[in-house]
Design a protein around this motif. Structure first.
Motif, short mmCIF file in Angstrom:
data_model
loop_
_atom_site.label_atom_id
_atom_site.label_comp_id
_atom_site.label_asym_id
_atom_site.label_seq_id
_atom_site.Cartn_x
_atom_site.Cartn_y
_atom_site.Cartn_z
N SER A 288 0.81 -1.22 0.00
CA SER A 288 0.00 0.00 0.00
C SER A 288 0.84 1.27 0.00
N LEU A 289 2.15 1.16 0.27
CA LEU A 289 3.02 2.33 0.16
C LEU A 289 3.09 2.79 -1.30
N LEU B 295 16.86 2.73 10.28
CA LEU B 295 17.08 2.34 8.89
C LEU B 295 15.78 1.70 8.42
N LEU B 296 15.19 2.24 7.38
CA LEU B 296 13.88 1.81 6.93
C LEU B 296 13.94 1.44 5.46
N GLU B 297 13.48 0.23 5.16
CA GLU B 297 13.36 -0.23 3.78
C GLU B 297 11.96 -0.77 3.59
N ALA B 298 11.40 -0.49 2.42
CA ALA B 298 10.07 -1.03 2.11
C ALA B 298 10.01 -1.32 0.63
N ASP B 299 9.36 -2.42 0.31
CA ASP B 299 9.01 -2.76 -1.07
C ASP B 299 7.63 -3.40 -1.01
N ALA B 300 7.14 -3.90 -2.11
CA ALA B 300 5.78 -4.44 -2.14
C ALA B 300 5.60 -5.65 -1.23
N SER B 301 6.69 -6.35 -0.88
CA SER B 301 6.55 -7.57 -0.08
C SER B 301 6.78 -7.38 1.41
N ALA C 192 -4.56 4.92 2.14
CA ALA C 192 -4.25 3.68 2.86
C ALA C 192 -4.43 3.86 4.36
N VAL C 193 -4.01 5.01 4.88
CA VAL C 193 -4.17 5.28 6.31
C VAL C 193 -5.65 5.38 6.65
N ARG C 194 -6.39 6.13 5.87
CA ARG C 194 -7.84 6.28 6.12
C ARG C 194 -8.55 4.94 6.14
N ALA C 195 -8.21 4.07 5.19
CA ALA C 195 -8.88 2.77 5.09
C ALA C 195 -8.61 1.89 6.30
#
Length: 187
Positions: free
Chosen positions: A46-47, A71-77, A130-133
């Motif tokens: 949802s990012l 340290l922050l990493e994000a991807d679809a998974s 995404a936050v609202r949902a």
């Protein structure tokens, strides 16, 4: 030794003790009222983009400011986060949208919640839709000129402002702490 970072994390965890998620009634029973601030567990997908950042988080609680690196990493998974103090990893967190895994250093107090830090970062960084949902009934996220306002009915609970492209300020009004997040994009 790592007292400043540990104090920061304890203060944020204790200030956020009243928080709960829609799926965790135990937290509400342990910490307090049903109007506790929701803990966000938004899906990594949802990012809507990949993210790799190094952040310095400064938390001010009861007039004292403490700092820790994130340290922050994000991807679809998955969303992966490491909390680092004085070159030592305090905690690692991985959220795949279904399971939250947190590994902790033995010196990190049990009350420290990587989940709370992740929730605050999701409140600021994830798309507003995404936050609202994810918000329970009676909770609202408003867009302002300077950022976002999280409300329960008409009461402001938290604000997020973006003073610059690399700085986020999160004021958790109800939980009594203020975060300043300075971000550097990883090379």
């Amino acid at each position: 030794m790592k007292r400043s970072a540990v104090t920061l994390l304890i203060a944020v965890a204790l200030a956020g003790c009243a928080t709960t998620s829609r799926t965790s009634l135990k937290a509400a029973a342990d910490c307090g009222p049903a109007d506790a601030v929701p803990v966000l567990r938004l899906s990594p997908a949802s990012l809507g983009r990949e993210l790799a950042v190094q952040q310095q988080l400064a938390a001010t609680v009861k007039g004292q400011t403490h700092r820790i690196d994130v340290l922050l990493e994000a991807d679809a998974s998955a969303v992966r986060m490491a909390l680092v103090s004085m070159g030592q990893t305090a905690a690692r967190l991985e959220w795949d949208g279904q399971h939250l895994t947190e590994t902790r250093s033995p010196w990190l107090p049990a009350v420290v919640s990587g989940e709370r830090i992740l929730s605050d970062l999701q409140l600021a960084l994830w798309p507003e839709a995404a936050v609202r949902a994810a918000l329970p009934a009676g909770w609202f996220l408003d867009t302002t000129v300077s950022g976002r306002v999280l409300r329960q009915h008409t009461t402001t609970v938290a604000t997020v402002t973006f003073p610059s492209a690399s700085r986020i300020e999160i004021d958790q009004v109800r939980d009594g702490y203020h975060l300043v997040v300075d971000t550097r994009t990883s090379p």
